[in-house]
Design an enzyme around this catalytic site. Structure first.
Site, short mmCIF file in Angstrom:
data_model
loop_
_atom_site.label_atom_id
_atom_site.label_comp_id
_atom_site.label_asym_id
_atom_site.label_seq_id
_atom_site.Cartn_x
_atom_site.Cartn_y
_atom_site.Cartn_z
N ASP A 91 0.86 -1.19 0.00
CA ASP A 91 0.00 0.00 0.00
C ASP A 91 0.90 1.23 0.00
O ASP A 91 2.12 1.12 -0.08
CB ASP A 91 -0.95 -0.01 1.22
CG ASP A 91 -2.30 0.61 0.86
OD1 ASP A 91 -2.30 1.79 0.47
OD2 ASP A 91 -3.33 -0.08 0.95
N HIS B 257 -2.91 3.18 -4.59
CA HIS B 257 -2.25 2.78 -3.34
C HIS B 257 -0.83 2.27 -3.62
O HIS B 257 -0.42 1.22 -3.11
CB HIS B 257 -3.08 1.72 -2.62
CG HIS B 257 -4.32 2.29 -1.99
ND1 HIS B 257 -4.29 3.21 -0.98
CD2 HIS B 257 -5.64 2.06 -2.24
CE1 HIS B 257 -5.54 3.54 -0.62
NE2 HIS B 257 -6.38 2.86 -1.38
N ASP C 188 -8.88 -0.64 -5.94
CA ASP C 188 -9.73 0.35 -5.27
C ASP C 188 -9.06 1.72 -5.23
O ASP C 188 -7.83 1.83 -5.36
CB ASP C 188 -10.04 -0.10 -3.83
CG ASP C 188 -8.77 -0.25 -3.00
OD1 ASP C 188 -7.78 -0.76 -3.54
OD2 ASP C 188 -8.77 0.16 -1.82
N GLU C 189 -9.89 2.73 -5.03
CA GLU C 189 -9.46 4.08 -4.69
C GLU C 189 -8.27 4.55 -5.54
O GLU C 189 -7.23 4.94 -5.01
CB GLU C 189 -9.09 4.14 -3.20
CG GLU C 189 -10.30 3.82 -2.32
CD GLU C 189 -10.00 3.84 -0.82
OE1 GLU C 189 -10.85 4.26 -0.06
OE2 GLU C 189 -8.88 3.42 -0.43
C1 ACM Z 1 -10.93 -0.47 0.75
O1 ACM Z 1 -11.40 -0.44 1.90
N1 ACM Z 1 -10.35 0.61 0.24
C2 ACM Z 1 -11.01 -1.64 -0.07
#
Ligand code: ACM
Ligand code: ZN
Length: 523
Positions: A184, A257, A320-321
Site C-alpha cells: 500500500d 495505493h 480500489d481508490e
Molecule cells: C478499501 O477499503 N479501500 C477496499
C-alpha cells in the site's frame, strides 16, 4: 399465573440449553444424548488410512495444549477415532462428530472437514468441566465456501508469530481464507528478490501520523517505520496456514495505493516523482502510470515471484481508490487511451486490470479486485470483492461474476465497536458486534441463479490505527466470530442472543489463548 409463566420460561430456556451446543460457529445439527465421555491420558487416538499424520499430530497438540497430556497413538481402534468417508458425510468441508461414553468418533468428508471436526471437539473440550464432555452428536458443514479474514500489514505491520496466532484463531473458528494485504502507500511488505529497492526503500516510511487523520494540523512521530516479510517467512506462513486448511490470498495493490512502490521506482509514476512512502492515511493522487509499459513489466515481474510463493487459485490485485488525476494530465496515459480506443480514464483502469488479469491467467491464476474494478468494464474472469456496500457485489453477480461480500458498514473492524469514551481512536463510524452479526450476505434482490455466484464473506482489518498486536486483537475479536458464524452456519435457527450465550462460553478459551478481545461487548 405469573409464577407459572416464569416456570414455563425457565423450562424453555433450560430445554434450549440442552438442545444447543456452545459452539461458534453454530453447527448445522446438534443433538445431546445421555452420558458423558471423560478424556484421560489413557485415551488413545487412532486414524484410518487416508488421514494424514500431520492432522493427527495437530489434533494431539491442540488437545495437549488444553488437557496437559499427549494422547498416545494407537494402531487399534482407540477412544478417539478419526476417519475420512465422503459417503457418510457428503458435504464439502463437512464432518460428523459423535461423543459417547466410550469415546469419540469423528468422520470428515475430506481432510478440511476432519480438521473442522477437531476444532469443534477442541472448543467443546475448552468448555468442559474437568474434561467431561456430555454425549452428543454433531452434523456440520459450511454455508459458504469462502470464509475470509483480511489483514492490512502496510499501515502497520505485524511479525510472523502474530500472523500465525491470527491464522490459528481463524482456523479454530472455521475460516478458510486469509487475505494478506501486503502492499500500500505506506509500505511494501513482501520481499521481491528481483527488486532489492522494494526492500531497501519501499518497505520504509519516514515517520507516522500521530492521532486521527482528521486532527489538524497533522503531527508526526519523527520515527522511521517499516520492515517486510522475507520470502522464507512468507513460505512459512503459507505452509502453516495450509496445515490449518487456510488459503492465503496475497494482495498486490494496483493501479492505486502505490506510493511506497513509486518511492523506489519513480519512473513508474506519471510525473516521475520524486515520491515518498506515505506518512499519513488517505487516498493519494500518485498512482502507477498506465501509459508506461515499464509499469506492466515491473508488476508482472513482481507477480512472477508472488505466484511462486502463494499456491492460491486467486491473486488479489486491489483496484480500489485509484484517483484519475494524474492520468488525466499524463501524455503517456492519454496516448494509451487514444491508441487503445478507450473512452476515458475509467476505461483506462479497466484496461490496466484486464491486462494484469490476462497475465495472471497465463499462470493459471484468477484475479480478485475491489468493487471499483466494475467501473469502465469488468475483466472477463474477475471476482469482485464488494466493500463500498453490497451494490458492487450485486452488480457483479448480475453480470455472472463471482463475488465476495465485505461491506464496509458491517464487516470493517477498524471502526468503533462501542460508544464508550474510552475506546481507542478508530477509523470511523460505529460497528458493534450486533451489527456485524445482523449482516445477511445473500441479497434479496437477486435470483437464486444470480446469488449462486456469491462465494462468501470476509471481515477486513485495516491497520491505520492499529499500531500494536493487542490493539489489532481488540478490534478483531470478538467481531470476527460473528463473521465466522455468518459464513459457516445456516441462516435459519440461529439468533443473536444465543450467539452471545455461546460467546460467553468461548471466553475462557479466548483467555487461555491470550486473545486481547474486547470484553466490553460481553456485558
Ligand atoms: C478499501 O477499503 N479501500 C477496499
Ligand atoms: Zn501516466
Amino acid at each position: 399465573m405469573k409464577y407459572l409463566v416464569i416456570l414455563f420460561m425457565l423450562l424453555l430456556s433450560l430445554g434450549k440449553g440442552f438442545a444447543q451446543s456452545g459452539l461458534i460457529p453454530q453447527p448445522v445439527a446438534f443433538h445431546r444424548s445421555s452420558g458423558e465421555f471423560l478424556l484421560t491420558a489413557l485415551a488413545g487416538i487412532s486414524s484410518e488410512p487416508g488421514v494424514s499424520a500431520e492432522l493427527v499430530n495437530l489434533t494431539q497438540e491442540q488437545i495437549r495444549s488444553y488437557a496437559g497430556f499427549t494422547l498416545p497413538l494407537s494402531q487399534k481402534k482407540a477412544a478417539i477415532q478419526l476417519k475420512l468417508d465422503s459417503t457418510q458425510v457428503p458435504q464439502n468441508e463437512g464432518y460428523r462428530l459423535r461423543i459417547h461414553s466410550r469415546g469419540v468418533e469423528l468422520v470428515g468428508h475430506d481432510p478440511a472437514g476432519l480438521f473442522y471436526g477437531v476444532q469443534s471437539f477442541v472448543q467443546l473440550l475448552h468448555q468442559s468441566k474437568n474434561l467431561r464432555l456430555p454425549a452428543s452428536q454433531i452434523i456440520d458443514y459450511p454455508r459458504f465456501s469462502y470464509r475470509g479474514m483480511h489483514l492490512d500489514v502496510s499501515r502497520h505491520w505485524f511479525q510472523v508469530p502474530f500472523i500465525k496466532k491470527y491464522i490459528d484463531l481463524l482456523a479454530q473458528y472455521k475460516f478458510n481464507t486469509f487475505h494478506w494485504h501486503l502492499t500500500d502507500d505506506q509500505g511494501w511488505r513482501i520481499e521481491i528478490k528481483r527488486y532489492p529497492e522494494l526492500q531497501n526503500v519501499a518497505a520504509y516510511r519516514k515517520e507516522t501520523l500521530i492521532g486521527h487523520k482528521r486532527e489538524l494540523p497533522h503531527r508526526f512521530d519523527g520515527k522511521k517505520y517499516g520492515g517486510y516479510y522475507t520470502q522464507e517467512e512468507v513460505r512459512e506462513v503459507v505452509r502453516y496456514a495450509a496445515q490449518r486448511h487456510i488459503t492465503v490470498i496475497p494482495e498486490i495493490e494496483m493501479p492505486g495505493h502505490a506510493l511506497a512502490a513509486l518511492s523506489a521506482f519513480p519512473a513508474l509514476g506519471c510525473t516521475g516523482g520524486p515520491y515518498q512512502a506515505a506518512t499519513f492515511w488517505g487516498i493519494f493522487d500518485d498512482v502507477y502510470c498506465a501509459g508506461n509499459d515499464s509499469t506492466f513489466t515491473f508488476l508482472q515481474n513482481v507477480l512472477d515471484e508472488v505466484v511462486e510463493l502463494f499456491p492460491s487459485k486467486y491473486i488479489h490485485i486491489g483496484g480500489d481508490e485509484c484517483p484519475k488525476t494524474r492520468w488525466k494530465s499524463c501524455p503517456k496515459c492519454q496516448a494509451r487511451i487514444r491508441h487503445e480506443g478507450l473512452k476515458d480514464e475509467h476505461e483506462l483502469q479497466s484496461y490496466f486490470i484486464q491486462r494484469m488479469e490476462k497475465y495472471l491467467l497465463t499462470k493459471n491464476r484468477e484475479i480478485i479486485g475491489w468493487d471499483e474494478i466494475l467501473e469502465g468494464g469488468l475483466s472477463p474472469g474477475a471476482t469482485v470483492m464488494s466493500w463500498r456496500g453490497t451494490e458492487g457485489g450485486i452488480e457483479a453477480m448480475r453480470q455472472k461474476h463471482k463475488a465476495i461480500m465485505t461491506p464496509e458498514p458491517f464487516v470493517y473492524f477498524d471502526f468503533y465497536q462501542s460508544l464508550y469514551a474510552s475506546e481507542p481512536t478508530a477509523a470511523a463510524w460505529y460497528t458493534p458486534l450486533s451489527k456485524v452479526y445482523s449482516y445477511e450476505p445473500v441479497p434479496d434482490s437477486l435470483t437464486a441463479e444470480e446469488a449462486s455466484y456469491l462465494l462468501g464473506i470476509q471481515g477486513n482489518v485495516w491497520s491505520e490505527y492499529l499500531a500494536t498486536e493487542a490493539h489489532a486483537e481488540y478490534m478483531i475479536f470478538p467481531r470476527a466470530l460473528a463473521v465466522a458464524e455468518t459464513a459457516w452456519s445456516p441462516k435459519k435457527g440461529r439468533t443473536y442472543p444465543d450467539f452471545l450465550r455461546r460467546l460467553r462460553l468461548n471466553e475462557p478459551m479466548l483467555k487461555r489463548l491470550k486473545v486481547a478481545y474486547a470484553t466490553c461487548l460481553m456485558n
